[in-house]
Design a protein around this motif. Structure first.
Motif, PDB file in Angstrom:
ATOM      1  N   SER A 109       0.566  -1.433   0.040  1.00 52.12           N
ATOM      2  CA  SER A 109      -0.009  -0.002  -0.064  1.00 52.12           C
ATOM      3  C   SER A 109       0.617   1.274  -0.101  1.00 52.12           C
ATOM      4  CB  SER A 109      -0.959  -0.037   1.163  1.00 52.12           C
ATOM      5  OG  SER A 109      -0.227  -0.020   2.308  1.00 52.12           O
ATOM      6  N   SER A 110       2.447   1.229   0.285  1.00 53.73           N
ATOM      7  CA  SER A 110       3.120   2.144   0.306  1.00 53.73           C
ATOM      8  C   SER A 110       3.567   2.917  -1.074  1.00 53.73           C
ATOM      9  CB  SER A 110       4.391   2.013   1.126  1.00 53.73           C
ATOM     10  OG  SER A 110       5.199   0.861   0.387  1.00 53.73           O
ATOM     11  N   ARG A 170       2.594   4.550  -4.469  1.00 50.97           N
ATOM     12  CA  ARG A 170       1.551   5.002  -4.996  1.00 50.97           C
ATOM     13  C   ARG A 170       1.283   4.788  -6.536  1.00 50.97           C
ATOM     14  NH1 ARG A 170      -0.662   9.325  -2.498  1.00 50.97           N
ATOM     15  NH2 ARG A 170      -0.123   9.505  -0.418  1.00 50.97           N
ATOM     16  N   PRO A 171       0.291   4.774  -7.265  1.00 53.45           N
ATOM     17  CA  PRO A 171       0.374   4.537  -8.766  1.00 53.45           C
ATOM     18  C   PRO A 171       1.139   5.484  -9.449  1.00 53.45           C
ATOM     19  CG  PRO A 171      -1.910   4.752  -7.691  1.00 53.45           C
ATOM     20  CD  PRO A 171      -1.069   4.998  -6.610  1.00 53.45           C
ATOM     21  N   GLU A 172       1.536   6.656  -9.156  1.00 53.24           N
ATOM     22  CA  GLU A 172       2.452   7.427  -9.874  1.00 53.24           C
ATOM     23  C   GLU A 172       3.854   6.809  -9.859  1.00 53.24           C
ATOM     24  OE1 GLU A 172       1.421   9.892  -6.216  1.00 53.24           O
ATOM     25  OE2 GLU A 172       0.215   8.546  -7.415  1.00 53.24           O
ATOM     26  N   HIS A 198      -5.563  -4.864  -4.650  1.00 44.28           N
ATOM     27  CA  HIS A 198      -5.271  -3.551  -5.143  1.00 44.28           C
ATOM     28  C   HIS A 198      -3.723  -3.234  -5.562  1.00 44.28           C
ATOM     29  CE1 HIS A 198      -5.572   0.769  -4.725  1.00 44.28           C
ATOM     30  NE2 HIS A 198      -4.524   0.813  -4.042  1.00 44.28           N
ATOM     31  N   MET A 245      -2.741  -1.809  -9.363  1.00 47.14           N
ATOM     32  CA  MET A 245      -2.011  -0.746  -9.430  1.00 47.14           C
ATOM     33  C   MET A 245      -0.808  -1.182 -10.361  1.00 47.14           C
ATOM     34  SD  MET A 245      -1.630   1.602  -6.160  1.00 47.14           S
ATOM     35  CE  MET A 245      -0.618   0.242  -4.940  1.00 47.14           C
TER      36      MET A 245
END
Length: 282
Positions: A29-30, A32-34, A66, A70
């Protein structure tokens, strides 16, 4: 044992080798998509997803899916999943009822991994600390547990890879790790370059040879694991890379670094420099 880590990977082959992989160790979760998009733009193409051992199985599954979503959006493929580990989630514990519960939990985690489509599953053979007096029994327990979990890995089409570990953990030398996987020809090794505190990494590679099926790449000071960017510590990277190639390694060059260690461009460039140097010597 490991805090938050980035895991970045590059595909290795026998012909032309190009940087193309990324993975996340620890909490997925750490990422990010970017950041995943930046990694892909730098030439990274693969991800290792760390499966959290916290929460209910449904919550863990949701986080894992998730992370996969991503990665898919960024164009990154899942090479491997790192199964949960902690002092509680230990396949070598002396209490058989607790060991059976841990095997059952990890079986559920492997089923979740099956939805992500990894080629490799990374598993710790123990936690720590382990006293000398109980080491032999803990080794036997780890061997027995791996015998069960390898079948679950095979069920999802993945290769179970047991990781070398530091300090008093099991698998701290090639002799001990090879003993742990000896009964199971289908079980392989995850070679973590910064975990060996009792053996030279080049000797480890020579001893384990083609049983190494995935790697975690980082540097250290030889005193404890550090997960530094390569070149910051004591490892001879051209020699280490050459030894991996000589051993026939054809997997992914998977960085596993502390947050803040290196950039995606730097990771790709470092791999390409190793590869170019190795090819020039051929």
């Amino acid at each position: 044992m490991k805090k938050m880590l980035w895991t970045v990977a590059l595909l290795l082959g026998t012909t032309t080798l190009w940087a193309q992989c990324l993975g996340v160790g620890g909490s997925t979760s750490s990422m990010r998509p970017e950041a995943m998009a930046q990694a892909a733009a730098a030439g990274v193409g693969y991800v290792e997803i760390g499966i959290s051992g916290k929460g209910t199985p449904d919550e863990i599954r949701e986080k894992a899916l998730h992370a996969k979503q991503m990665a898919d959006r960024a164009g990154l493929k899942v090479w491997s999943c790192h199964l949960p580990f902690s002092r509680q989630i230990d396949i070598s514990v002396l209490d058989d009822s607790l060991r059976r519960a841990n095997i059952e939990f990890l079986t559920r985690m492997i089923a979740i991994c099956g939805e992500l489509g990894p080629q490799r599953l990374v598993l710790h053979p123990s936690s720590e600390p382990i006293a000398d007096a109980e080491r032999e029994q803990r080794i036997r327990n780890s061997i027995a547990s791996i015998g069960i979990l390898r079948r679950e890995a095979r069920r999802i089409g993945a290769v179970l890879c047991i990781e070398d570990l530091p300090r008093t953990c099991l698998g701290r030398t090639s002799d001990e790790l090879l003993r742990i996987i000896a009964p199971y020809p289908d079980v392989m090794i995850c070679f973590d370059t910064n975990h060996l505190l009792k053996e030279d990494p080049l000797h480890f590679i020579e001893a384990c040879g083609n049983r190494i099926a995935t790697v975690h790449i980082s540097d250290y000071d030889g005193v404890d694991e550090r997960h530094w960017f390569p070149g910051k510590g004591i490892l001879d990277w051209p020699a280490l890379y050459g030894a991996l190639m000589k051993a026939g390694y054809k997997g992914v060059f998977m960085y596993e670094l502390k947050n803040g260690e290196g950039t995606f461009d730097g990771m790709v460039s470092f791999y390409e420099s190793l590869n170019d140097s190795s090819r020039a010597k051929e």
